[in-house]
Structure formats: C-alpha cells, structure tokens
Scaffold this active site. Sequence first.
Site, mmCIF file in Angstrom:
data_model
loop_
_atom_site.group_PDB
_atom_site.id
_atom_site.type_symbol
_atom_site.label_atom_id
_atom_site.label_comp_id
_atom_site.label_asym_id
_atom_site.label_seq_id
_atom_site.Cartn_x
_atom_site.Cartn_y
_atom_site.Cartn_z
ATOM 1 N N HIS A 190 0.821 -1.202 0.000
ATOM 2 C CA HIS A 190 0.000 0.000 0.000
ATOM 3 C C HIS A 190 0.851 1.246 0.000
ATOM 4 O O HIS A 190 0.626 2.175 -0.767
ATOM 5 C CB HIS A 190 -0.928 0.019 1.214
ATOM 6 C CG HIS A 190 -1.721 1.291 1.285
ATOM 7 N ND1 HIS A 190 -1.366 2.344 2.091
ATOM 8 C CD2 HIS A 190 -2.829 1.680 0.617
ATOM 9 C CE1 HIS A 190 -2.229 3.328 1.928
ATOM 10 N NE2 HIS A 190 -3.123 2.952 1.043
ATOM 11 N N HIS A 191 1.827 1.321 0.884
ATOM 12 C CA HIS A 191 2.769 2.432 0.853
ATOM 13 C C HIS A 191 4.060 2.021 1.532
ATOM 14 O O HIS A 191 4.108 1.042 2.291
ATOM 15 C CB HIS A 191 2.185 3.694 1.518
ATOM 16 C CG HIS A 191 2.356 3.740 3.016
ATOM 17 N ND1 HIS A 191 1.342 3.455 3.892
ATOM 18 C CD2 HIS A 191 3.438 4.041 3.799
ATOM 19 C CE1 HIS A 191 1.787 3.577 5.145
ATOM 20 N NE2 HIS A 191 3.054 3.934 5.110
ATOM 21 N N GLN B 289 9.716 1.431 6.267
ATOM 22 C CA GLN B 289 8.399 1.029 6.767
ATOM 23 C C GLN B 289 7.504 0.628 5.600
ATOM 24 O O GLN B 289 7.357 1.382 4.637
ATOM 25 C CB GLN B 289 7.729 2.163 7.537
ATOM 26 C CG GLN B 289 6.360 1.771 8.114
ATOM 27 C CD GLN B 289 5.575 2.974 8.592
ATOM 28 O OE1 GLN B 289 5.049 3.745 7.805
ATOM 29 N NE2 GLN B 289 5.491 3.126 9.913
ATOM 30 N N HIS C 297 3.635 -0.665 4.547
ATOM 31 C CA HIS C 297 2.247 -0.862 4.945
ATOM 32 C C HIS C 297 1.614 -1.800 3.925
ATOM 33 O O HIS C 297 1.491 -1.463 2.750
ATOM 34 C CB HIS C 297 1.505 0.470 4.984
ATOM 35 C CG HIS C 297 0.037 0.327 5.236
ATOM 36 N ND1 HIS C 297 -0.872 1.309 4.929
ATOM 37 C CD2 HIS C 297 -0.697 -0.693 5.767
ATOM 38 C CE1 HIS C 297 -2.084 0.913 5.254
ATOM 39 N NE2 HIS C 297 -2.002 -0.304 5.759
ATOM 40 N N HIS D 158 -1.894 14.563 0.351
ATOM 41 C CA HIS D 158 -2.364 13.249 0.806
ATOM 42 C C HIS D 158 -3.614 13.378 1.658
ATOM 43 O O HIS D 158 -3.665 14.125 2.632
ATOM 44 C CB HIS D 158 -1.297 12.528 1.619
ATOM 45 C CG HIS D 158 -1.830 11.263 2.236
ATOM 46 N ND1 HIS D 158 -2.194 10.188 1.484
ATOM 47 C CD2 HIS D 158 -2.102 10.947 3.525
ATOM 48 C CE1 HIS D 158 -2.653 9.237 2.281
ATOM 49 N NE2 HIS D 158 -2.613 9.679 3.520
ATOM 50 N N HIS E 90 -7.273 10.467 2.425
ATOM 51 C CA HIS E 90 -7.842 9.180 2.063
ATOM 52 C C HIS E 90 -8.938 9.418 1.016
ATOM 53 O O HIS E 90 -8.858 10.368 0.247
ATOM 54 C CB HIS E 90 -8.359 8.468 3.302
ATOM 55 C CG HIS E 90 -7.244 8.057 4.227
ATOM 56 N ND1 HIS E 90 -7.451 7.276 5.345
ATOM 57 C CD2 HIS E 90 -5.914 8.312 4.209
ATOM 58 C CE1 HIS E 90 -6.288 7.074 5.959
ATOM 59 N NE2 HIS E 90 -5.365 7.695 5.288
ATOM 60 N N MET F 97 -7.042 11.555 6.579
ATOM 61 C CA MET F 97 -5.815 12.297 6.854
ATOM 62 C C MET F 97 -5.814 13.556 6.000
ATOM 63 O O MET F 97 -6.470 13.609 4.955
ATOM 64 C CB MET F 97 -4.567 11.462 6.565
ATOM 65 C CG MET F 97 -4.383 10.277 7.489
ATOM 66 S SD MET F 97 -2.838 9.379 7.160
ATOM 67 C CE MET F 97 -1.645 10.607 7.700
#
Length: 871
Positions: free
Chosen positions: A93-94, A158, A160, A230, A232, A302
């Site tokens: 996803h990211h 990281q 996701h 950014h 959602h 967000m």
Amino acid sequence: MTLAVVCVTHGQGLTDPLQRFKRSDPNEPGSCGSRSRQPLFRGNSNNFTIDLRMPRIVPPHSDSYLCMAFPVPTKQDLYIVDFTPYASMDTVHHMLLFGCQTPVSTTGYWDCGGAQGTCEDAGSIMYAWARNAPATKLPKDVGFRVGGHTRVSYFVLQMHYGDVTAFRDQHKDCSGLSLTLTTKPQPFIAGIYLLMTVDTVIPPGNKVTNADSACDYTSPPMYPFAFRTHTHRLGKVVSGYRVRDGKWTLIGRQSPQLPQAFYSANKGVDIQNGDTIAARCVFTGEGKSSETRIGGTSDDEMCNFYIMYYMDRTDAIPFFTCMKTGSNELFQEIPSEANIPITVPSNLMHSMMHMGHSDHQDGAPEDAARSLDRDYHLEQVINWPQGLLLTGQVTGLAIDSNSNLVIFHRGDHYWDNKSFDLEDRYQQKILGPIQQSTILVLDTVKGDILKASGRSMFYLPHGMTTDGDDYWVTDVALHQVFKVSGDGKDQILLSLGEAFVPGSDHDHFCKPTDVAVDTQNGNIFISDGYCNARILKFSADGTYLSQWGAGYSDRRRRVPFRIPHSLVFLPDRREVCVADRENGRIQCFIAETGEFVKEIKKEEFSGEVFAIAYSPVEDGLIYAVNGKSSFGLSAPLQGFVINYSTKDIIDTFQPDNKDFIMPHDLVVTKDGSVFVGDVGTKAVYKFTSEKAHRSVKKAGIEVQELEVEAFVQAKLKPEAKVRIEFKPESPIVGSKTPAVVHQTQKMVLDTEQKEEVKLDKDQSVFPVVMTTLLLVPLLLVVIIASVICYRKRNQFEVKSEPTSVGGILGKLRGKAVGSLNLGNFFATHKGYSRQGFDQLSTEGSDQERIDEDTSDSENEEYSALPPPRTS
C-alpha cells in the site's frame, strides 16, 4: 588460478568499508535477490547505490505495518541524490523511509504499527511512495545528508501492507527501494516540511468540510521545489501556500485521488523568516453514514501537505512539522481556488484505492486506464488511410465524441509571403473563402471519410479542437475563433474577434493559433498567436475572463512566448499546456488561475515545438512534434512521448517510408493511437504501438505467444528451456507467468527449442584439443593475477579505513527536528486508531535517480536557480 583468487580476495579485504555491502542482485522491481538484511552495494568509491529490501515478507494480516533497519554504510557524510522504488501497489500500500540514530531493532524486521514505532529517538521522514506514483528528480547540487555529522546512522524502511489478499498465492515480498548516494558534498541540503491536521471531524452527508493548518516560519530561507498532497478517499483537493504581508502565493495544489507523487512546486517561491506557511484540505462527507476522523485505518481520514525544499548547507534543517490549525481570520483570505475540488474522471480512478480496499468505478473504460507496455513503441500504420485522401495543408486535428478523427485543412489556399502585409492584414481576400470542404470526419480504423463540411467559411484554417459534438477552430486570415456545429450543417454557434481586423485587446486577436476546452465547465483557452504572445481565457458563452503570458523557470530572466502555437487541456490535472513554438518548449499553467506550473524543454526538440497532445494514462503522457529550427539547429523531425511528471522522453516516432516536412498538429485516441497532420506533405499519419506479447500466426493457427522458463524432466537432458504457446481459448486471464495450466491447454514446443532438448550424440568435445587451447589463457591469467596482486597491495597499504559503520556523530541543528509520535497522540483521543502512526505514518510518492556515474543531481523537473551561498 589459485594465485588470482588469493590476490582478489586479499584486495577486497583491504578496500573501503563501503565495498562490504556489495552483493549480486537483480535490478528488476520486486525481485528478492539476496536474503541478507545488509544493504546491497553497487557503484564506485564516490558514487554508489544501496538496495534496501524487505526479507521475503508474508504480512500476517491486512493493515500490517512492518519495518526493517539498515545501517548507513560509512561514517563519512553521505548525500542521497535519488530514490528508486521497487514495489507494486498490487502488493504494497505504501512505504516510507525514515532516518534515525537508534532504530527500534537492528536484528530483523518488526511490527511498527503499534507502540514500538520506527525509531527510539527523533526520526525524520526522507522518502514516501504509494499507488505506483511516478518518479521525480532532485535539483542539481541538492541531496539529503545522512551519516557522518548527522544523527542519521540508520535507515528504517516502513512497509504498509493494506490488503493481504494479494498474498493468497503464498508469495513472499521483497519490495523496497534503492538509494543513490555520493560522498561529494552537495551545496544545498534537501528536507521535508509537513503540514497536517490532527483533529478534523467530517460530518456525514456534509458536502464540504475544510481542514486547515498554518504555522509561522522563523528559520533560515528555504526553497520549495516539490510538493505532495495526501488524504484518504474523502479528499477532493489539497492546496499549500506561502503568506507574506497578507498576500497568498501558491506552492502547489493537487487532487489527492491522483497518484500521490511529489509534483513540481510553483517556480520562484521562497520562504523567509516571518512568512506563514498554510494548507487546506477539502473533504466531502457525502455518502457517509457516520462521522469520519483523522486516523490510520481505511475508515479514517488524513490531511497532509508535504513540501520538499532545499536550504543552504550551512543553515540546513532536515525536517519540519506544522500541526496548528491557524486562525479563522487568516483563512478568510485564502484564494478561492483552494475551495474548488479537482474532479478526477472515473476512468482515471485506480482500481485499488486507499488502504488497499477495492473501490472500482462502474462504467470506466478499460482502454483509458491502460498502462504502457514495457516494450511500448509507436510505429506507423503503413496502409492508413486505405483510400485516397485529398486534402490541402493539414493544420488541425481532433477526436470527436464518437472517437472519429476530425481533420481541418486549407484546401487550395496557401500561406506564403504575400498573404499578409506588415500590419498583419490578410492581402488575398480577393481569392474568397475556400470552396472545398475544410472539415473532414474520418473513421480511425480504415480512414474512410464519414462526413465533410466547412465549405465557403474559412480563408486560412489553423487550429482545431472539439467539445463533444461541436468544433472550435481558428482562422489566421480572419483573425477569428469559431465554434462550428458538428452536424455537418456549417452553422456557426459562436464567433470571437472581428473579421480581417488584427488587434491585441479583449475583442480582437492577431493570427490566433489554437483552442483548448475545459471539459468540466466549458471554458475555452485561446493561444494568440503569431503577433500577440498570450493565452486568453473565455467562458463557454464567449465572455472574457482573463489572460496571461509566459511563465518562467529561470529566476534571472523571463522569456516571453514566441508563437504560442498549440494548446491542450489536462482534465485530470486541471491544467493548460502550450507549445511555445519558437522557444522550443512546453509550458503548463493552472487552468483556474493561469499560474505557471512547469516547463519542458529538450535538446531533442532542436529549438521548436509545433504541437502537443495529452493522454491521462501512466499519470500523464504528453505527445509532441518538433519542427525545423530557425536558428539552424539540425535534428530529425519526429514525434515524442513524454512522461509529464519526470519530463523524460520515453518514445520517439516518425514515418517509415518518408520524412515529416512540417508536422503541424497531432492527437491521441483513447486506445493510444496517434495521428499527425503534416502541412508540408498534406498528409495525415497514423501510429500505433506494438505489444511485446501479441497475436501471431503460426502453422495457420492464431495463438497467443507467451515465453516462459520451464524445467523439463527428460531422459536425454535434465534441464531445458521451452516455449509454451497457449491457444486463445485457454482460460488464462491476467496472468503474467501461468503457475497452473489447465489440462486442456495445448502446449506446442517450438521447433528450435526441441532441438535444444534433444541431445546430439554425434557432438562431443575432444579433450586433447581443449587442453591445448587452455594452455595459453592459463599462462595469461597467472601473469594478470600477479599484476593485480601487486597493485592492490600497494593501493590498500596506503589507504585503509576502519570497517565499522554507523555510530553517533554529531547532532542535528534546530528544534524543528523533534519526535513526532502520532500513535501516542491519537491514543489520547477516544475513537482514534493509532495503528501505523508511530513516528508518522503517511502515504506518498516516489523519486528516481539512476545516474550512478555522476556525483551531481541532474535537474530535469526542478530547474529553480539555487540561492546564493551565505558566509
């Protein structure tokens, strides 16, 4: 041979500690390569690349946040000049890249979606990628500083994993990215400024909810060169501004539903001590049955606005955050554009939306959502049109609502040195209007003429576009712009300008060249033209709205238009781009305000760009054709396919049987076919792309050719490469490498491959001959190995460095670099989810730099002049 191995091994043991990270690793995205958790090294002593990959991960559940730490591979100062992602939105996803001194773990990957987070100390975000966002490039002489005298001794990657249904096939994920670094000090240091809201509540059913953030800036000057938005799924538009002395200046504005990349910031915007930085996100609660808050799951929202900037290295601060809401009085003055949603056509919406959950749009045409094939290349369709097409000078092309090609041509009229006087007045009115049909509608498949119109209406046709079923055209002799009905009745629905009267006010034009139409509100944009250097904006009913001239990417001087020759409207970006012909460049502007966005200028244009077109696939492709330069520059006349975001030329095309003479206009269809109209040859050319995996005919049976690697158990040979061909009726859909093949699928072994499987017993190797042939190379190897051993011993006895890596060296300046633990923040608010928010979990973009042989950061997209060095 033994001596050679010993010498090489000895040399590797003495070399620079960076060499310890060298591994054998493929460069294909998604390739796992080595399972080692150490970063993979490629390059030379000054410029090198390290690969950071996840170690064959299988996420345990949806919305998993997994992290892994990698040591910075040297104690000296390093500068990241590019990022290359290896990931697909089908799996990841990211991903985010943090820099920190002390990661949560150094021994393996861990769950960083809860209390553990990413870094034990204050970490800073340096890179973000999501949703197959396109690449960007850092400006020249700009880099992210790590290692050495910074507190970034570890990279923390990281990941996701939003929806783990992609792992039903039990594959293991090795996604990650490559960092291109240099040891050469960069004059300017890059950083990230993040504005975000943390307490927004979006009521259900509310059509508009604004989320604002603003902070006063009190640090040394910074120079934004890119921005990223950014939210959602409820976000409609995000805008960021600099506020100075009450004046709002746009940094960037974009729809967060488009690929969340770092886009080029507006040129010439600097941020000084005393300015205010502000951002607004516009949400809608329509279709929701409950309120939506800020959080980390698919049910939350967000509001983030990222600014990527550079600062002088003596003052550089690598990371800022702003979470203040700002005053109501301040945001009463925000420009109206910040409140206007950017509509994203349904056929551009991604099949996998935020947080990995499906959000398909009904009725979206598949061809508009296609992606470029890896072997994409435009080639001329030789037999198009199939019939004889008698036209004059072809000056304009368009695609109507039925996907037919519309041609605008001059019949028996020509533009020569007798056409206009010194005051730009047409001198050949005595010839009367063109008697032939100047507008032809053609079938794009065969080139059959379906409709003809435009008799006795025009004198010197030029540009053309459509707004559905009707046509917008320009006539340089009449100095006018017309809207003409597309039903073949030659009815003029609207005319602008005064016939045969050139001028430069709102009611007159001087040889206008082209028209672009805003598909959302019907506004039109006119490039004017050969005498005037401007773009004018009118409403759909012909009311004058505004005008503007050329933008500028060079702070030292502003170059005006020199024949703005072709226009195109970008519906997914709400921008207008112009081919500035004699300046050999393409410039793009925000359609609503006329503010300059970016410039594309390539040496391959050879000084002139005649026409441009646009397709929204692959996050935006610009098609262009060049012309003969008036400055004597020589380059082939050809078409170009350009990535809008990176400005890279990804393909060129030209006719096969004869050259372009003066390609004047071009259009692109939904299926990717390109048509070019040439004034010189009075012809229209069609180009289409050939796929690597395409239908071919063999032995009279049409099959779908698909080459795969396979291992065949045979008595004669244990391993062999075979070609498997599946008939069209075979039920293989959407599979790149078929793992399971239905029993009814027929496998046809290629004749050449059969010969490879068969062991030829008559072929053998003669030991005596081979031994003789190896004697001479063996002697040469011994000599070369001795020389290598001698040289390496002398080199590394002089320059040897300690082998330890990482360490705590120095401190970051400025209190702006603090620990941003959103997980702990959200935990204090009832109803908020903290998952994935420790140390800032957001989704983002990608950047790309694949220039390992240079220590400087090439500047294609961001060409702002760096600030003067300070003492």
